[in-house]
Scaffold this motif. Structure first.
Motif, PDB file in Angstrom:
ATOM      1  N   ASP A 106     -40.649  27.231  33.120  1.00 34.31           N
ATOM      2  CA  ASP A 106     -40.753  28.647  33.475  1.00 34.31           C
ATOM      3  C   ASP A 106     -41.968  29.279  32.812  1.00 34.31           C
ATOM      4  N   TYR A 107     -42.234  28.922  31.548  1.00 30.41           N
ATOM      5  CA  TYR A 107     -43.426  29.426  30.877  1.00 30.41           C
ATOM      6  C   TYR A 107     -44.680  29.052  31.661  1.00 30.41           C
ATOM      7  N   THR A 108     -44.780  27.799  32.063  1.00 27.39           N
ATOM      8  CA  THR A 108     -45.958  27.330  32.780  1.00 27.39           C
ATOM      9  C   THR A 108     -46.111  28.049  34.112  1.00 27.39           C
ATOM     10  N   ARG A 109     -45.009  28.193  34.799  1.00 22.06           N
ATOM     11  CA  ARG A 109     -45.051  28.839  36.112  1.00 22.06           C
ATOM     12  C   ARG A 109     -45.536  30.287  36.008  1.00 22.06           C
ATOM     13  N   ARG A 110     -45.193  30.935  34.905  1.00 23.72           N
ATOM     14  CA  ARG A 110     -45.535  32.344  34.734  1.00 23.72           C
ATOM     15  C   ARG A 110     -46.797  32.535  33.876  1.00 23.72           C
ATOM     16  N   ALA A 111     -47.481  31.419  33.554  1.00 23.88           N
ATOM     17  CA  ALA A 111     -48.708  31.467  32.738  1.00 23.88           C
ATOM     18  C   ALA A 111     -48.457  32.147  31.404  1.00 23.88           C
ATOM     19  N   MET A 112     -47.302  31.874  30.811  1.00 27.35           N
ATOM     20  CA  MET A 112     -46.955  32.466  29.524  1.00 27.35           C
ATOM     21  C   MET A 112     -47.405  31.550  28.387  1.00 27.35           C
ATOM     22  N   GLN A 113     -48.056  32.128  27.401  1.00 34.99           N
ATOM     23  CA  GLN A 113     -48.410  31.409  26.184  1.00 34.99           C
ATOM     24  C   GLN A 113     -47.283  31.635  25.183  1.00 34.99           C
ATOM     25  N   SER A 114     -46.647  30.571  24.742  1.00 39.12           N
ATOM     26  CA  SER A 114     -45.447  30.709  23.921  1.00 39.12           C
ATOM     27  C   SER A 114     -45.531  29.817  22.701  1.00 39.12           C
ATOM     28  N   ASN A 115     -44.723  30.151  21.707  1.00 38.27           N
ATOM     29  CA  ASN A 115     -44.610  29.299  20.528  1.00 38.27           C
ATOM     30  C   ASN A 115     -43.460  29.802  19.682  1.00 38.27           C
ATOM     31  N   GLY A 116     -43.152  29.044  18.647  1.00 41.75           N
ATOM     32  CA  GLY A 116     -42.178  29.433  17.647  1.00 41.75           C
ATOM     33  C   GLY A 116     -42.689  28.983  16.303  1.00 41.75           C
ATOM     34  N   THR A 117     -42.391  29.701  15.245  1.00 39.59           N
ATOM     35  CA  THR A 117     -42.805  29.317  13.902  1.00 39.59           C
ATOM     36  C   THR A 117     -41.637  29.489  12.949  1.00 39.59           C
ATOM     37  N   THR A 118     -41.597  28.636  11.944  1.00 42.53           N
ATOM     38  CA  THR A 118     -40.560  28.684  10.926  1.00 42.53           C
ATOM     39  C   THR A 118     -41.209  28.874   9.569  1.00 42.53           C
ATOM     40  N   SER A 119     -40.706  29.806   8.799  1.00 42.97           N
ATOM     41  CA  SER A 119     -41.197  30.040   7.459  1.00 42.97           C
ATOM     42  C   SER A 119     -40.020  30.031   6.493  1.00 42.97           C
ATOM     43  N   PHE A 120     -40.295  30.433   5.264  1.00 50.30           N
ATOM     44  CA  PHE A 120     -39.227  30.431   4.267  1.00 50.30           C
ATOM     45  C   PHE A 120     -38.149  31.467   4.581  1.00 50.30           C
ATOM     46  N   ASP A 121     -38.565  32.655   5.063  1.00 47.71           N
ATOM     47  CA  ASP A 121     -37.647  33.784   5.174  1.00 47.71           C
ATOM     48  C   ASP A 121     -37.281  34.158   6.592  1.00 47.71           C
ATOM     49  N   ARG A 122     -37.954  33.576   7.581  1.00 46.20           N
ATOM     50  CA  ARG A 122     -37.671  33.963   8.964  1.00 46.20           C
ATOM     51  C   ARG A 122     -38.121  32.884   9.931  1.00 46.20           C
ATOM     52  N   THR A 123     -37.593  32.966  11.157  1.00 47.88           N
ATOM     53  CA  THR A 123     -38.044  32.144  12.273  1.00 47.88           C
ATOM     54  C   THR A 123     -38.373  33.093  13.415  1.00 47.88           C
ATOM     55  N   ASN A 124     -39.436  32.825  14.152  1.00 52.02           N
ATOM     56  CA  ASN A 124     -39.725  33.723  15.268  1.00 52.02           C
ATOM     57  C   ASN A 124     -40.125  32.939  16.512  1.00 52.02           C
ATOM     58  N   TYR A 125     -39.925  33.579  17.653  1.00 48.12           N
ATOM     59  CA  TYR A 125     -40.267  33.007  18.954  1.00 48.12           C
ATOM     60  C   TYR A 125     -40.989  34.093  19.733  1.00 48.12           C
ATOM     61  N   PHE A 126     -42.077  33.730  20.381  1.00 47.03           N
ATOM     62  CA  PHE A 126     -42.820  34.749  21.105  1.00 47.03           C
ATOM     63  C   PHE A 126     -43.444  34.167  22.355  1.00 47.03           C
ATOM     64  N   GLU A 127     -43.689  35.052  23.300  1.00 51.56           N
ATOM     65  CA  GLU A 127     -44.418  34.700  24.512  1.00 51.56           C
ATOM     66  C   GLU A 127     -45.338  35.861  24.883  1.00 51.56           C
ATOM     67  N   THR A 128     -46.564  35.528  25.255  1.00 56.17           N
ATOM     68  CA  THR A 128     -47.541  36.498  25.740  1.00 56.17           C
ATOM     69  C   THR A 128     -47.830  36.189  27.192  1.00 56.17           C
ATOM     70  N   PHE A 129     -47.861  37.216  28.026  1.00 61.11           N
ATOM     71  CA  PHE A 129     -47.952  36.982  29.456  1.00 61.11           C
ATOM     72  C   PHE A 129     -48.650  38.150  30.148  1.00 61.11           C
ATOM     73  N   PRO A 130     -49.116  37.914  31.396  1.00 62.35           N
ATOM     74  CA  PRO A 130     -49.696  39.005  32.178  1.00 62.35           C
ATOM     75  C   PRO A 130     -48.677  40.120  32.349  1.00 62.35           C
ATOM     76  N   ALA A 131     -49.081  41.337  32.035  1.00 65.76           N
ATOM     77  CA  ALA A 131     -48.157  42.464  32.059  1.00 65.76           C
ATOM     78  C   ALA A 131     -47.610  42.693  33.470  1.00 65.76           C
ATOM     79  N   SER A 132     -46.308  42.627  33.597  1.00 66.62           N
ATOM     80  CA  SER A 132     -45.630  42.966  34.842  1.00 66.62           C
ATOM     81  C   SER A 132     -44.162  43.166  34.532  1.00 66.62           C
ATOM     82  N   GLY A 133     -43.510  44.000  35.304  1.00 67.34           N
ATOM     83  CA  GLY A 133     -42.086  44.227  35.096  1.00 67.34           C
ATOM     84  C   GLY A 133     -41.279  42.969  35.265  1.00 67.34           C
ATOM     85  N   ASP A 134     -41.651  42.138  36.247  1.00 69.72           N
ATOM     86  CA  ASP A 134     -40.903  40.906  36.493  1.00 69.72           C
ATOM     87  C   ASP A 134     -41.007  39.957  35.310  1.00 69.72           C
ATOM     88  N   ASN A 135     -42.225  39.770  34.781  1.00 69.21           N
ATOM     89  CA  ASN A 135     -42.403  38.889  33.628  1.00 69.21           C
ATOM     90  C   ASN A 135     -41.658  39.410  32.406  1.00 69.21           C
TER      91      ASN A 135
END
Length: 919
Positions: A106-135
């Motif tokens: 789904d990320y590839t289909r929507r041209a979303m750049q995604s990743n996740g990172t783990t640190s000592f105090d938190r974990t995060n997940y993010f995606e950056t994509f072309p701005a649209s309501g559907d995305n």
């Protein structure tokens, strides 16, 4: 992505803040069930009934949206025998849910750049994509779904295990990463900050899936998460979607217990010595410090730059300029609980480690005799605030960076840190230095009894709620225009002209956030005959630029750029170079004068030249034991068909060392005098500037700059070479590197080029974790943390190539060979499907659009168009060709161009046959 291994490279650099800020935009109305909590500098916090916190940071001038979910759980929360659990969950969270079983596709289909990172105090997940309501709605729905419904299945754990192991092994190749981990393990006797985020190998490989699932259910809940949406979006609609998707999640009944382990005050020097293969020495010192919310943390951050910065830091002046070391570093780790600072130096294998150790400790622990000065503090503050301003102008980076402040206890601590940085004095830095930088608080390598030891008492955890009570912050930054990055619109807004010396210009003025402006200046030198024997001379000449001018030292030149809140970079070789600049409307004229100074009036000092050569030799020596560097050099030399002395010749490491040692400063000066000039150059500026005012400025600065030697491009005609399988044996390397290349005879005007662009996207360039190579080598076989492909095609030479690469454990060599060969054969003979083509075209075209939405990238593209005599109409034509492609078109191109037997394959690492007992 393992945060410890990236910590030294983290910075706040990206765009620029304005001198004045506009009135804040009106707040969006909160829907029922959503409570507005606070607003600081354009960022608004909301809270849902189930405990989820929501941050909205809008920027309508950007064409992208970033969704980031921060979970307040990291390796600090792991129990004995379960280290690495937070990081394992990061991997498994991409394996899907019943409702979203193929997240990466789904990320590839929507041209979303995604990743996740783990640190000592938190974990995060993010995606950056072309701005649209559907995305945006899809991203919110998916993140809410995987928050509580991820599979976390045994089958996924088993398939991902070797990938995680491969990630571990890749870190084992880096001496600094391993040394850092060993030092923290010695520095922290009880606290989990002393344990590597990626976990102990035994814990990871033997993890109990039921325990992992329980860990997931315990911490992945709305009351333990913060959702951040930044970039371009409708605030009111976004809040409604957040309430719709996240508000439906139940607030859990369980109670989260806080961690309570406190590291005792260190009572004497500690030491760790690491012995393993490598070609560079490292000396480092670690000191315990305050938590990231403490007022001392901001002071310590400035102190780390005063001491460890390049080229203005004290360690650089003492160690690098005195030729004891090749590079230095200083890093302050701001964590939720008391963290640490790390300082160190890297030196050549034959360097005097004892002399470096003594000099390092004298600088760090001798500040009582050499107090911090006001000038040092102001320079470090200017650099820090420059990076902060750029962060605030980049909603994508800001949305992800807020995870670090959230992990401290409150996202507003980012602005509190800025305020504290602004008010820190030399007296503050001196106090912090003499309090924390003590021998008894140091982890280096040795223990020395001391009858009267000094103690660095770490303060108790700060109260951020008290410090932030009633905090308002500063007004939000100015907004830019909503710019449409289509080729047609860019072409209509771009002015092309030339200076009197022939330098061609492309000027694209537009309103930007923070009045930011980006520039690219491309230079071109000589011809095949005049550049003979000049390869290393030209590289060193390029590297000397910026190391001082006729009017300023290296430090003064960099300080002048910092004062203008301007970042620059020049990369070049014997055939030319490119200078990139990020500045602001107000600072651009002065920044251009500095550019003229560093390009046209370099100092070429003996001391700087000696340092540069020392650094270059150290880099060559390090490359001798780096699997990737060895593999790439072996590949380049296999395809080299030029004679020694030709500027296109690829030297061996021995030849590079000999060439570096033979180059003189007089030769470097002569190269600059003979070849540097702007008559064959191209300059593009994109952003907030006055085109009418800047043209005469450019003509005055560069219009009379001409090269003494005529320029004619050095051609690189096609040479198929002979396919081969090559091996490079390295000992004591836990990770190996693979690269393969297929020569292709085409340019970017060839009929098959658009089809090969899409084919390569399907094979290995696609965004996210969904491509033919990554699906086979990571998702299916679980043997490679990273695998991908690249299509390198020139606009003027027909010497193109398709390249693939992967990292892997040495014991998986045969499985890697088999997997790559089978996928390549299937790709060449069976072709691609219509669905793959549809998804790839959508993703590729979105990536192209997003690239042009970044001003720095667009400036580079416009400069290249000037060089080629093209315009955005050519770019639009290529996009049209891509959009019209069918699976039949691409399969026909693959039949003509892709020969699996034509690849040259290189394997570098510990290649002895080993039984894979882990499979």
């Amino acid at each position: 992505m393992h945060m410890r291994r990236l910590a030294l490279a983290l910075s706040l650099a990206l765009s620029l803040l304005p001198e004045a800020a506009p009135v804040a935009a009106p707040l969006a109305a909160a829907p029922a069930g959503v409570q507005r909590v606070t607003r600081v500098e354009g960022i608004t916090e909301y809270r849902l009934a189930n405990g989820l916190r929501v941050l909205l940071a809008p920027d309508q001038s950007k064409p992208t949206t970033t969704v980031n979910v921060t979970y307040l759980v990291g390796s600090r929360y792991e129990h004995y025998g379960e280290t690495g659990m937070a990081h394992l969950l990061e991997h498994l969270m991409f394996k899907g849910t019943p409702r979203h079983p193929h997240i990466d596709e789904d990320y590839t289909r929507r041209a979303m750049q995604s990743n996740g990172t783990t640190s000592f105090d938190r974990t995060n997940y993010f995606e950056t994509f072309p701005a649209s309501g559907d995305n945006l709605q899809w991203a919110l729905r998916m993140e809410a779904d995987r928050m509580v419904n991820s599979f976390i299945a045994k089958r996924d754990l088993d398939s991902e295990m070797t990938v995680v192991r491969n990630e571990m092994e890749s870190g084992e190749n880096d001496p600094m990463s391993v040394l850092w981990q060993k030092m923290t393990a010695v520095a922290y006797q009880w606290h989990n900050y002393g344990k590597d985020t990626i976990g102990a190998r035994a814990d990871v490989e033997n993890v109990n899936i039921a325990h992992l699932q329980a860990f997931y259910r315990q911490y992945y809940q709305p009351d333990n998460a913060v959702l951040t949406v930044s970039g371009k979006f409708d605030e009111a609609q976004t809040l409604r979607w957040v309430q719709q998707h996240f508000g439906a999640l139940k607030k859990p009944l369980r109670v989260l217990e806080p961690t309570y382990t406190t590291e005792p005050t260190q009572d004497g020097e500690r030491e760790i010595t690491l012995r393993r293969a490598g070609d560079a020495q490292i000396v480092a010192a670690l000191y315990h410090g305050p938590d990231g919310g403490h007022a001392d943390a901001a002071v310590f951050e400035l102190l780390a730059d005063v001491l460890g910065g390049t080229p203005n830091g004290r360690l650089y002046k003492r160690l690098v300029e005195q030729k004891l070391a090749t590079e230095v570093f200083g890093e302050q780790m701001n964590l939720n609980e008391p963290g640490y600072a790390l300082f160190g130096a890297k030196l050549r294998v034959d360097g005097d480690r004892e002399a470096v150790r003594q000099a390092l400790l004298t600088e760090l622990e001798g500040l009582a005799q050499r107090p911090i000065t006001d000038d040092e503090v102001e320079a470090a503050r200017a650099r820090w605030l420059n990076g902060f301003d750029k962060l605030m102008n980049d909603p994508e980076a800001l949305g992800v960076r807020l995870s670090e402040s959230i992990a401290l206890g409150d996202w507003r601590s980012l602005f509190l840190l800025r305020d504290r940085i602004e008010h820190a004095t030399a007296t503050d830095l001196q106090r912090v230095a003499v309090h924390y930088l003590l021998s008894s608080n140091r982890t280096l390598g040795q223990f020395i009894p001391d009858a009267k030891p000094q103690r660095a008492v770490i303060p108790p955890q700060s109260d951020l709620k008290l410090a932030l009570a009633g905090y308002q912050g500063k007004p939000p930054v100015a907004q830019g225009e909503a710019f449409d990055p289509t080729p047609e619109h860019i072409e209509a807004r771009t002015e092309r002209t030339a200076l009197k010396n022939g330098m061609r210009l492309a000027l694209l003025p537009k309103k930007t956030r923070g009045e930011a402006v980006s520039l690219t200046l491309a230079l071109h030198f000589g011809d095949e005959q005049s550049l003979a024997g000049q390869r290393e001379i030209g590289r060193l000449a390029a590297a000397m630029l910026g190391r001082g001018s006729e009017h300023k030292s290296r430090q003064q030149l960099q300080s002048a750029f910092d004062a203008l809140k301007t970042q620059w970079r020049y990369d070049g070789n014997a055939e030319g170079g490119a200078l990139t600049l990020q500045s602001s409307r107000q600072s651009l004229p002065q920044a251009l004068r500095l550019v003229r100074e560093l390009l046209r009036e370099p100092a070429f000092s003996e001391a700087e030249f000696a340092q540069l050569r020392n650094e270059s030799l150290a880099h060559v020596e390090e490359s001798r034991s780096d699997p990737q560097a060895l593999a790439m050099n072996t590949l380049y030399r296999h395809f080299n068909h030029y004679a020694v002395g030709d500027v296109r010749y690829q030297p061996s490491f021995d030849e590079s060392t000999a060439a570096l040692q033979s180059v003189t400063l007089a030769q470097v000066k002569g190269f600059h005098q003979r070849f540097y000039g702007g008559d064959s150059a191209q300059l593009a500026i994109v952003g907030d500037f006055d085109a009418a005012a800047i043209k005469p400025e450019l003509d005055a600065l560069f219009g009379d700059w001409r090269s003494a030697s005529p320029y004619r491009r050095v051609a690189r005609p096609f040479d198929a070479g002979q396919p081969a399988e090559l091996s490079v044996q390295l000992a004591d390397k836990a990770n190996a590197f693979f690269v393969a290349a297929l020569p292709l005879r085409l340019t970017d005007r060839s009929p098959d080029y658009p089809a090969l662009l899409v084919a390569n996207y399907i094979l290995g360039q696609g965004s996210g974790l969904s491509s033919r190579l990554i699906n086979r080598l990571r998702q299916q076989d679980g043997i490679s943390y990273y695998a991908g492909s690249f299509l390198n095609v020139s606009a003027q030479d027909d010497d193109a190539e398709l390249r693939a690469m992967a990292i892997y454990a040495p014991q998986n060599l045969e499985r890697l060979k088999r997997g790559f060969s089978e996928e390549l054969s299937r790709f060449a003979h069976d072709g691609v499907s219509e669905q793959e083509v549809s998804d790839a075209k959508a993703g590729l075209l979105q990536e192209i659009k997003l690239g042009r939405a970044q001003d720095a990238a667009l400036a580079g593209e416009l400069a290249e168009q000037l060089r080629l005599g093209r315009s955005m109409r050519d770019a639009a034509a290529l996009q049209d060709k891509v959009a019209r492609l069918t699976a039949a078109d691409i399969n026909a191109a693959l039949k003509r161009q892709l020969d699996p037997a034509g690849f040259t394959r290189v394997f570098a690492g510990e290649l002895k046959a080993q039984a894979d007992s882990k499979q």
